[in-house]
Motif scaffolding. Structure first.
Motif, PDB file in Angstrom:
ATOM      1  N   ALA A 124     -66.275 -30.971  14.753  1.00  0.00           N
ATOM      2  CA  ALA A 124     -65.963 -31.642  13.496  1.00  0.00           C
ATOM      3  C   ALA A 124     -64.462 -31.746  13.327  1.00  0.00           C
ATOM      4  O   ALA A 124     -63.733 -30.791  13.506  1.00  0.00           O
ATOM      5  CB  ALA A 124     -66.569 -30.851  12.331  1.00  0.00           C
ATOM      6  N   HIS A 125     -64.001 -32.937  12.991  1.00  0.00           N
ATOM      7  CA  HIS A 125     -62.567 -33.112  12.769  1.00  0.00           C
ATOM      8  C   HIS A 125     -62.240 -32.746  11.334  1.00  0.00           C
ATOM      9  O   HIS A 125     -62.941 -33.144  10.403  1.00  0.00           O
ATOM     10  CB  HIS A 125     -62.157 -34.559  13.039  1.00  0.00           C
ATOM     11  CG  HIS A 125     -62.188 -34.896  14.487  1.00  0.00           C
ATOM     12  ND1 HIS A 125     -61.112 -34.728  15.322  1.00  0.00           N
ATOM     13  CD2 HIS A 125     -63.187 -35.368  15.277  1.00  0.00           C
ATOM     14  CE1 HIS A 125     -61.426 -35.090  16.544  1.00  0.00           C
ATOM     15  NE2 HIS A 125     -62.675 -35.490  16.542  1.00  0.00           N
ATOM     16  N   PRO A 126     -61.189 -31.992  11.152  1.00  0.00           N
ATOM     17  CA  PRO A 126     -60.844 -31.583   9.796  1.00  0.00           C
ATOM     18  C   PRO A 126     -60.662 -32.784   8.882  1.00  0.00           C
ATOM     19  O   PRO A 126     -59.973 -33.739   9.237  1.00  0.00           O
ATOM     20  CB  PRO A 126     -59.518 -30.829   9.986  1.00  0.00           C
ATOM     21  CG  PRO A 126     -59.564 -30.341  11.382  1.00  0.00           C
ATOM     22  CD  PRO A 126     -60.293 -31.405  12.150  1.00  0.00           C
ATOM     23  N   ALA A 127     -61.295 -32.731   7.753  1.00  0.00           N
ATOM     24  CA  ALA A 127     -61.165 -33.812   6.779  1.00  0.00           C
ATOM     25  C   ALA A 127     -60.463 -33.250   5.552  1.00  0.00           C
ATOM     26  O   ALA A 127     -60.211 -32.058   5.433  1.00  0.00           O
ATOM     27  CB  ALA A 127     -62.551 -34.327   6.390  1.00  0.00           C
ATOM     28  N   ILE A 177     -59.556 -13.274  10.050  1.00  0.00           N
ATOM     29  CA  ILE A 177     -59.139 -14.677   9.969  1.00  0.00           C
ATOM     30  C   ILE A 177     -60.233 -15.595  10.491  1.00  0.00           C
ATOM     31  O   ILE A 177     -60.459 -16.696   9.969  1.00  0.00           O
ATOM     32  CB  ILE A 177     -57.802 -14.920  10.718  1.00  0.00           C
ATOM     33  CG1 ILE A 177     -57.230 -16.303  10.381  1.00  0.00           C
ATOM     34  CG2 ILE A 177     -57.957 -14.795  12.208  1.00  0.00           C
ATOM     35  CD1 ILE A 177     -56.706 -16.441   8.989  1.00  0.00           C
ATOM     36  N   MET A 178     -60.978 -15.155  11.525  1.00  0.00           N
ATOM     37  CA  MET A 178     -62.083 -15.965  12.035  1.00  0.00           C
ATOM     38  C   MET A 178     -63.130 -16.193  10.947  1.00  0.00           C
ATOM     39  O   MET A 178     -63.732 -17.272  10.859  1.00  0.00           O
ATOM     40  CB  MET A 178     -62.729 -15.293  13.243  1.00  0.00           C
ATOM     41  CG  MET A 178     -62.050 -15.560  14.569  1.00  0.00           C
ATOM     42  SD  MET A 178     -62.054 -17.319  15.075  1.00  0.00           S
ATOM     43  CE  MET A 178     -63.817 -17.632  15.273  1.00  0.00           C
ATOM     44  N   LEU A 185     -64.992 -25.341  13.983  1.00  0.00           N
ATOM     45  CA  LEU A 185     -63.685 -25.957  14.244  1.00  0.00           C
ATOM     46  C   LEU A 185     -62.797 -25.133  15.161  1.00  0.00           C
ATOM     47  O   LEU A 185     -61.917 -25.681  15.823  1.00  0.00           O
ATOM     48  CB  LEU A 185     -62.932 -26.190  12.931  1.00  0.00           C
ATOM     49  CG  LEU A 185     -63.594 -27.097  11.898  1.00  0.00           C
ATOM     50  CD1 LEU A 185     -62.640 -27.344  10.750  1.00  0.00           C
ATOM     51  CD2 LEU A 185     -64.033 -28.406  12.518  1.00  0.00           C
ATOM     52  N   PHE A 186     -62.987 -23.826  15.195  1.00  0.00           N
ATOM     53  CA  PHE A 186     -62.100 -22.933  15.936  1.00  0.00           C
ATOM     54  C   PHE A 186     -62.904 -22.039  16.883  1.00  0.00           C
ATOM     55  O   PHE A 186     -64.078 -21.763  16.649  1.00  0.00           O
ATOM     56  CB  PHE A 186     -61.307 -22.043  14.973  1.00  0.00           C
ATOM     57  CG  PHE A 186     -60.338 -22.787  14.091  1.00  0.00           C
ATOM     58  CD1 PHE A 186     -59.000 -22.864  14.420  1.00  0.00           C
ATOM     59  CD2 PHE A 186     -60.775 -23.416  12.937  1.00  0.00           C
ATOM     60  CE1 PHE A 186     -58.101 -23.545  13.609  1.00  0.00           C
ATOM     61  CE2 PHE A 186     -59.891 -24.112  12.119  1.00  0.00           C
ATOM     62  CZ  PHE A 186     -58.551 -24.177  12.461  1.00  0.00           C
ATOM     63  N   ARG A 187     -62.247 -21.603  17.973  1.00  0.00           N
ATOM     64  CA  ARG A 187     -62.848 -20.641  18.887  1.00  0.00           C
ATOM     65  C   ARG A 187     -61.807 -19.600  19.283  1.00  0.00           C
ATOM     66  O   ARG A 187     -60.625 -19.919  19.454  1.00  0.00           O
ATOM     67  CB  ARG A 187     -63.362 -21.328  20.162  1.00  0.00           C
ATOM     68  CG  ARG A 187     -64.619 -22.148  19.987  1.00  0.00           C
ATOM     69  CD  ARG A 187     -65.834 -21.283  19.712  1.00  0.00           C
ATOM     70  NE  ARG A 187     -67.035 -22.075  19.677  1.00  0.00           N
ATOM     71  CZ  ARG A 187     -67.462 -22.765  18.633  1.00  0.00           C
ATOM     72  NH1 ARG A 187     -66.751 -22.771  17.524  1.00  0.00           N
ATOM     73  NH2 ARG A 187     -68.591 -23.454  18.698  1.00  0.00           N
ATOM     74  N   PRO A 196     -57.885 -24.309  17.716  1.00  0.00           N
ATOM     75  CA  PRO A 196     -58.729 -25.378  17.168  1.00  0.00           C
ATOM     76  C   PRO A 196     -59.317 -26.184  18.331  1.00  0.00           C
ATOM     77  O   PRO A 196     -58.582 -26.605  19.239  1.00  0.00           O
ATOM     78  CB  PRO A 196     -57.750 -26.238  16.358  1.00  0.00           C
ATOM     79  CG  PRO A 196     -56.446 -25.484  16.342  1.00  0.00           C
ATOM     80  CD  PRO A 196     -56.452 -24.587  17.530  1.00  0.00           C
ATOM     81  N   LEU A 197     -60.619 -26.409  18.327  1.00  0.00           N
ATOM     82  CA  LEU A 197     -61.268 -27.119  19.431  1.00  0.00           C
ATOM     83  C   LEU A 197     -60.681 -28.512  19.642  1.00  0.00           C
ATOM     84  O   LEU A 197     -60.546 -28.969  20.771  1.00  0.00           O
ATOM     85  CB  LEU A 197     -62.770 -27.230  19.159  1.00  0.00           C
ATOM     86  CG  LEU A 197     -63.570 -25.926  19.244  1.00  0.00           C
ATOM     87  CD1 LEU A 197     -64.993 -26.170  18.801  1.00  0.00           C
ATOM     88  CD2 LEU A 197     -63.534 -25.369  20.651  1.00  0.00           C
ATOM     89  N   ARG A 198     -60.318 -29.181  18.577  1.00  0.00           N
ATOM     90  CA  ARG A 198     -59.861 -30.564  18.689  1.00  0.00           C
ATOM     91  C   ARG A 198     -58.509 -30.689  19.403  1.00  0.00           C
ATOM     92  O   ARG A 198     -58.126 -31.778  19.817  1.00  0.00           O
ATOM     93  CB  ARG A 198     -59.764 -31.208  17.300  1.00  0.00           C
ATOM     94  CG  ARG A 198     -58.760 -30.540  16.375  1.00  0.00           C
ATOM     95  CD  ARG A 198     -58.868 -31.091  14.965  1.00  0.00           C
ATOM     96  NE  ARG A 198     -58.423 -32.460  14.888  1.00  0.00           N
ATOM     97  CZ  ARG A 198     -57.172 -32.824  14.581  1.00  0.00           C
ATOM     98  NH1 ARG A 198     -56.262 -31.898  14.340  1.00  0.00           N
ATOM     99  NH2 ARG A 198     -56.835 -34.085  14.508  1.00  0.00           N
ATOM    100  N   ARG A 199     -57.799 -29.579  19.558  1.00  0.00           N
ATOM    101  CA  ARG A 199     -56.487 -29.647  20.193  1.00  0.00           C
ATOM    102  C   ARG A 199     -56.507 -29.309  21.687  1.00  0.00           C
ATOM    103  O   ARG A 199     -55.482 -29.398  22.355  1.00  0.00           O
ATOM    104  CB  ARG A 199     -55.504 -28.714  19.483  1.00  0.00           C
ATOM    105  CG  ARG A 199     -55.124 -29.198  18.080  1.00  0.00           C
ATOM    106  CD  ARG A 199     -54.032 -28.341  17.488  1.00  0.00           C
ATOM    107  NE  ARG A 199     -53.616 -28.818  16.191  1.00  0.00           N
ATOM    108  CZ  ARG A 199     -52.597 -29.649  15.977  1.00  0.00           C
ATOM    109  NH1 ARG A 199     -51.910 -30.112  17.007  1.00  0.00           N
ATOM    110  NH2 ARG A 199     -52.270 -30.023  14.758  1.00  0.00           N
TER     111      ARG A 199
END
Length: 235
Positions: A124-127, A177-178, A185-187, A196-199
Motif C-alpha cells: 500500500a502506498h502511503p496516502a 516503533i514497529m 507498509l514497513f518491514r 518502507p517496502l515502497r522504497r
C-alpha cells in the motif's frame, strides 16, 4: 488485506469444498468458480483476481498450460491429486501446491501465504492521513509515512530518517516503533533497521538498496525477506 480469488476445477465436489473453506476465511473472497477451464481463463483475462485455485488434470486444458497462457498471472495455488506435477507447477512460480483431499488447515496456510505475498507484490502506498506520532525533544512530532526513508535502531533510541529533513530521534525500542507503523507498509530487515517496502529498489548479496541510494544489510534472522521481496515482483 482482502484477497480476491477464483477456483477452476472440473470436479464439482472439489469446487464445493473450496467454496466451503473460503467461506470460513473472512479475508478471502471467492468471486467465481468454474468447471470449464476455458471459461475460467477468459474470466481471468477480463477480471483479474489476486489468487487462482486451479486443478492441474482437466479434460480441455491442463491447469499448468492455462496458467502458462496468462499474460498477467495471479498468485497461483494448484489443487490436484497427482504429486508428479509438483515440480512443473513450481516452475511457474506457483505459491503453493495442495494435494487432494485438501484439509482446511492446509488450505488456510496457503491463503495466509497468498495474503503475505500480495502485501509484498502490491504494498500500500502511503496516502494522505497515513502517519504516526513519536515524542522527541519534549514534544509530539507527526511523521508522514511517505516521507520515511528508513528507521535505525540505536540502543535505547530510534532514529527516523526523513526526506529533506534532519532525522528524528526518539526514546523507543524497535519493537515499539514497529507497533506504531501502519500494517503492510514497513518491514524489519535487521535488528537495527526497518524499511518502507515502497522504497526498496534492489537486493544483492544480502544488501538492500533504497531509492535514495542508501544500502542496508539484511541480517540472518530476516533472510526470509529476500525470498518474499523477490516473489512480489511482477510475473
Amino acid at each position: 488485506m482482502p484477497i480476491t480469488s477464483i477456483a477452476i476445477d472440473d470436479e464439482p465436489l472439489a469446487l464445493a469444498l473450496i467454496s466451503e473453506y473460503a467461506a470460513r476465511i473472512p479475508e478471502l473472497s471467492l468471486v467465481q468458480t468454474f468447471e470449464d477451464a476455458i471459461s475460467g481463463a477468459e474470466y481471468l483475462r477480463q477480471y483479474p483476481v489476486d489468487v487462482l485455485f486451479i486443478d492441474i488434470n482437466m479434460p480441455d486444458i491442463t491447469g499448468i498450460d492455462l496458467v502458462r497462457s496468462l499474460e498477467k498471472k495471479p498468485l497461483t495455488i494448484f489443487t490436484t491429486a497427482y504429486k508428479q506435477f509438483a515440480c512443473e507447477g513450481f516452475e511457474l512460480e506457483a505459491i503453493d501446491y495442495l494435494l487432494k483431499p485438501i484439509a482446511f488447515d492446509r488450505f488456510s496456510k496457503a491463503v495466509q501465504r497468498a495474503g503475505s505475498l500480495k502485501a509484498f507484490r502490491y504494498p500500500a502506498h502511503p496516502a494522505t492521513g497515513q502517519h504516526f506520532f513519536v515524542r522527541s525533544e519534549y514534544r509530539m512530532i507527526r511523521i508522514e509515512c511517505a516521507q520515511v526513508q528508513y528507521i535505525e535502531g540505536l540502543e535505547d533510541y530510534v532514529k527516523i530518517h526523513i526526506d529533506n529533513e534532519k532525522p528524528v530521534l526518539t526514546l523507543m525500542t524497535m519493537k515499539a516503533i514497529m507497533e506504531k507503523l501502519p500494517a503492510g507498509l514497513f518491514r524489519r530487515i535487521h535488528r537495527s533497521y526497518i524499511i518502507p517496502l515502497r522504497r526498496v529498489k534492489a537486493i544483492h548479496n544480502r544488501k538492500l538498496l533504497l531509492d535514495r541510494g542508501r544500502e542496508l544489510p539484511i541480517s540472518d534472522s530476516y533472510l526470509g525477506f529476500i525470498q518474499e521481496w523477490t516473489q512480489q515482483k511482477p510475473l
